[in-house]
Enzyme design. Structure first.
Site, short mmCIF file in Angstrom:
data_model
loop_
_atom_site.label_atom_id
_atom_site.label_comp_id
_atom_site.label_asym_id
_atom_site.label_seq_id
_atom_site.Cartn_x
_atom_site.Cartn_y
_atom_site.Cartn_z
N ASP A 49 0.87 -1.30 0.15
CA ASP A 49 0.02 0.11 0.07
C ASP A 49 0.79 1.32 -0.04
OD1 ASP A 49 -2.27 1.58 0.32
OD2 ASP A 49 -1.57 2.05 2.39
N GLU A 121 -1.96 -5.46 -3.54
CA GLU A 121 -0.93 -4.55 -2.73
C GLU A 121 0.16 -5.38 -2.39
OE1 GLU A 121 -3.90 -0.81 -1.18
OE2 GLU A 121 -3.42 -2.69 0.08
#
Length: 226
Positions: A49, A121
């Site tokens: 992320d 992610e």
């Protein structure tokens, strides 16, 4: 360790040749497989992320050197939010290579937006660990570059735009209500109503509450005008 044919094909779609294939295996392993695999993708997702955020922020600055922070922020949010990550994940068929426990398999985990976004992610973090920031950036831009190039000048999501519309008129925030739910437990369909203080409302239906809320907000924005 050698990748399975399925994972090797996925790595090709992703655009990265893993020196350490175990990283990719970990990135596509959901926590529901913890009884089989020691490591799942949760920690990788946390890192991925942040790597995605840095790459996208850099790309936006380069794409529009004169844009003020107030315009860059909504564009950034549009590109890194869950829905976008899940859309990229679907485009490269992450769902078909996810390692899921039986309960997640039975509940349609391969199609769940949250699982797809988290896995995307995690894969980004796996590339980062495998070959560094430049490699991760290449992978991200391979799949996000068209989105960076097409993100709207004002990329505020509909819910944010509707709330700002109400605030500008001294009204309280819109209220979102689930008015119906249908479909099986593993693939529910939600109908959401958004209502303004003056009684104006709109409804929308989608396979996720957030999507239905956004669609309802967009419909109401179009109804009440600028």
């Amino acid at each position: 360790m050698k990748l399975s044919a399925q994972l090797a094909a996925f790595a090709a779609r992703l655009g990265h040749d893993f020196a350490d294939p175990a990283l990719l295996v970990r990135a596509v392993t959901h926590a529901s497989m913890s009884s089989v695999y020691r490591d799942d993708n949760q920690r990788l997702e946390f890192l991925g992320d942040r790597v995605l955020g840095l790459v996208i922020a850099e790309a936006l600055l380069q794409a529009d050197p004169r844009a003020a922070e107030g315009l860059l922020a909504p564009r950034y949010n549009a590109l890194v939010r869950r829905e976008t990550c899940a859309a990229v994940a679907r485009a490269i068929d992450i769902g078909e290579v996810l390692k899921l426990g039986r309960s997640e398999m039975q509940s349609g985990g391969r199609r769940k937006e949250a699982l797809l976004a988290d896995a995307m992610e995690a894969v980004i973090a796996a590339v980062y660990y495998d070959a560094g920031y430049d490699a991760a950036r290449r992978v991200i831009m391979r799949h996000w570059a068209p989105l960076v190039g097409s993100v709207a000048a004002d990329a505020r999501d509909a819910k944010t735009a509707l709330q700002e519309w109400a605030q500008a008129r001294g009204a309280p925030p819109p209220v979102y209500t689930e008015v119906a739910r249908s479909g099986p437990d593993h693939q529910p369909v939600f109908t959401i109503r958004v209502t303004l203080a003056d009684g104006a409302f709109a409804e929308a239906t989608a396979g996720a509450k957030r999507q239905a809320e956004q669609a309802a907000a967009q419909a109401l924005l179009e109804r009440v005008g600028p």
